[in-house]
Scaffold this motif. Structure first.
Motif, PDB file in Angstrom:
ATOM      1  N   MET A 140       0.848  -1.202   0.000  1.00  0.00           N
ATOM      2  CA  MET A 140       0.000   0.000   0.000  1.00  0.00           C
ATOM      3  C   MET A 140       0.879   1.247   0.000  1.00  0.00           C
ATOM      4  SD  MET A 140      -3.007   1.044   2.690  1.00  0.00           S
ATOM      5  CE  MET A 140      -3.942   2.550   2.473  1.00  0.00           C
ATOM      6  N   ILE A 141       0.550   2.210  -0.847  1.00  0.00           N
ATOM      7  CA  ILE A 141       1.332   3.432  -0.962  1.00  0.00           C
ATOM      8  C   ILE A 141       0.837   4.458   0.050  1.00  0.00           C
ATOM      9  CG2 ILE A 141       1.928   5.352  -2.472  1.00  0.00           C
ATOM     10  CD1 ILE A 141       1.755   3.434  -4.815  1.00  0.00           C
ATOM     11  N   THR A 142       1.770   5.027   0.813  1.00  0.00           N
ATOM     12  CA  THR A 142       1.446   6.070   1.778  1.00  0.00           C
ATOM     13  C   THR A 142       1.415   7.424   1.083  1.00  0.00           C
ATOM     14  OG1 THR A 142       2.518   4.838   3.554  1.00  0.00           O
ATOM     15  CG2 THR A 142       2.130   7.186   3.925  1.00  0.00           C
ATOM     16  N   VAL A 143       0.344   8.177   1.302  1.00  0.00           N
ATOM     17  CA  VAL A 143       0.189   9.485   0.678  1.00  0.00           C
ATOM     18  C   VAL A 143       0.060  10.540   1.767  1.00  0.00           C
ATOM     19  CG1 VAL A 143      -1.178  10.924  -0.872  1.00  0.00           C
ATOM     20  CG2 VAL A 143      -0.947   8.480  -1.338  1.00  0.00           C
ATOM     21  N   THR A 144       0.894  11.570   1.710  1.00  0.00           N
ATOM     22  CA  THR A 144       0.756  12.721   2.601  1.00  0.00           C
ATOM     23  C   THR A 144       0.317  13.917   1.777  1.00  0.00           C
ATOM     24  OG1 THR A 144       3.101  13.295   2.350  1.00  0.00           O
ATOM     25  CG2 THR A 144       2.501  11.872   4.201  1.00  0.00           C
ATOM     26  N   ARG A 145      -0.418  14.822   2.415  1.00  0.00           N
ATOM     27  CA  ARG A 145      -1.002  15.973   1.710  1.00  0.00           C
ATOM     28  C   ARG A 145      -0.649  17.265   2.429  1.00  0.00           C
ATOM     29  NH1 ARG A 145      -4.468  11.652   1.004  1.00  0.00           N
ATOM     30  NH2 ARG A 145      -5.095  11.294  -1.176  1.00  0.00           N
ATOM     31  N   PRO A 146       0.524  17.816   2.147  1.00  0.00           N
ATOM     32  CA  PRO A 146       0.931  19.065   2.797  1.00  0.00           C
ATOM     33  C   PRO A 146       0.087  20.237   2.334  1.00  0.00           C
ATOM     34  CG  PRO A 146       2.454  18.494   1.048  1.00  0.00           C
ATOM     35  CD  PRO A 146       1.527  17.323   1.195  1.00  0.00           C
ATOM     36  N   ALA A 147       0.051  21.269   3.182  1.00  0.00           N
ATOM     37  CA  ALA A 147      -0.723  22.466   2.857  1.00  0.00           C
ATOM     38  C   ALA A 147       0.158  23.618   2.398  1.00  0.00           C
ATOM     39  CB  ALA A 147      -1.543  22.901   4.071  1.00  0.00           C
ATOM     40  N   THR A 148       1.467  23.513   2.653  1.00  0.00           N
ATOM     41  CA  THR A 148       2.388  24.585   2.259  1.00  0.00           C
ATOM     42  C   THR A 148       3.572  23.994   1.508  1.00  0.00           C
ATOM     43  OG1 THR A 148       3.770  24.478   4.241  1.00  0.00           O
ATOM     44  CG2 THR A 148       1.775  25.857   4.360  1.00  0.00           C
ATOM     45  N   LEU A 149       4.287  24.854   0.802  1.00  0.00           N
ATOM     46  CA  LEU A 149       5.464  24.405   0.068  1.00  0.00           C
ATOM     47  C   LEU A 149       6.534  23.904   1.029  1.00  0.00           C
ATOM     48  CD1 LEU A 149       7.049  24.054  -2.551  1.00  0.00           C
ATOM     49  CD2 LEU A 149       7.703  26.470  -2.394  1.00  0.00           C
TER      50      LEU A 149
END
Length: 332
Positions: free
Chosen positions: A1-10
């Motif tokens: 399973m691929i882990t996905v993170t979703r940052p809000a800033t650069l």
């Protein structure tokens, strides 16, 4: 399973990419296919879609534009301000892929996508880009390969937007974790035809932030043409972009020309010989002897593979077509 993170800033995105082996995801149109086919091994993903500072078009006081790397291709195609200021870029964006892909794909993703060589996309083969030590296309089926041989890999770079931005003298802004300042470089410096292992030169952990376009040329005459095997949703065999400065009313002689081509080499290319030969050309008039000689000389630029010799004539014909269209040469 691929882990996905979703940052809000650069900054969060750069931290998530720094030394982690994670892959940045923009629109995902190419990354998803590469992960699914095994072109790229399973790795964590940093989803950039929530980083607002990577989106949108900013107009600067001098009239130039900064376009965020996450700006959609469909947005580029439909923005009236961009179409007025940078008609060649808008023209290219309008014909990319399908409407569905244009709605998902991004400017940065198009510039940094992987090539479409069928050996690369087939897990049964190894090549330079998958850790191998050869290019199976060079001695195999390379019908859609390069005609300007720059190095060991013979897959043309697939980015049409790179061709337009090269003609527009655009620059890109690149950032990485730990860097004191983002780095600005010409769009041409994203690519190195002599490197067979990569389709762009950005190191892991670095992110394309934006593209800067210079002050628009008022009265510019431009054209884009792609030669394909079918009319829609096809990768170009050859494509060309021409931009001609003919004075503020677009009716005077050419004082400066920019001509770029794609589909013929590992990198998009400018054609300085053709550009200089166009100076003095008049709109509405047939190409002069200098331009005709420059078109003939395109053959000397080419070093075709056994199956790509047809691209020599196709390159010459496609460049001729964009020049005549940009100049408004009457068609018989």
């Amino acid at each position: 399973m691929i882990t996905v993170t979703r940052p809000a800033t650069l900054d969060e995105a750069l931290s998530g990419l720094d030394g982690t082996g994670a892959l940045p995801r923009a629109g995902g149109t190419d990354l998803t296919a590469c992960l699914g086919s095994g072109v790229i091994g399973s790795a964590p993903v940093v989803d950039l879609s929530g980083v607002g500072e990577l989106r949108g078009v900013d107009w600067l006081p001098d009239g130039s534009a900064r376009v965020g790397a996450l700006t959609g291709v469909g947005e580029l195609a439909g923005d009236p301000g961009l179409a007025d200021a940078y008609p060649a870029l808008a023209a290219v964006a309008r014909v990319l892929a399908t409407p569905q892909v244009r709605d998902a794909a991004t400017l940065g993703g198009n510039l940094l996508q992987r090539n479409r060589c069928w050996y690369l996309r087939n897990p049964a083969f190894d090549c330079f880009q998958t850790g191998g030590d050869s290019c199976p296309a060079r001695s195999g089926d390379h019908l859609y390969g390069v005609v300007v041989d720059q190095g060991p890999c013979v897959a043309p770079h697939p980015s049409s937007l790179a061709v337009a931005l090269l003609a527009h003298d655009a620059t890109v802004l690149v950032a990485g974790a730990g860097s004191t300042q983002p780095e600005e470089r010409p769009v041409a410096d994203l690519y190195d035809g002599a490197d067979p292992a990569r389709d762009h030169v950005l190191a892991p952990g670095r992110v394309l932030v934006s593209v800067s376009l210079p002050v628009p040329v008022r009265g510019e005459r431009s054209s884009h043409r792609r030669a394909t095997g079918r009319s829609r949703s096809e990768w170009p065999l050859v494509e060309a972009v021409a931009r001609l400065d003919c004075g503020v009313d677009g009716a005077g002689p050419v004082t400066r020309a920019a001509v770029a081509v794609g589909g013929v080499a590992r990198t998009p290319l400018r054609l300085p010989g053709v550009e200089s030969a166009l100076v003095g050309a008049l709109p509405g008039r047939a190409l002069g002897p200098e331009a005709e000689d420059a078109l003939a000389d395109l053959a000397s630029l080419c070093s075709p593979l056994p199956s790509t010799g047809y691209k020599v004539d196709l390159l010459r014909a496609t460049v001729r077509d964009v020049l005549e269209r940009a100049l408004g040469v009457p068609r018989s």
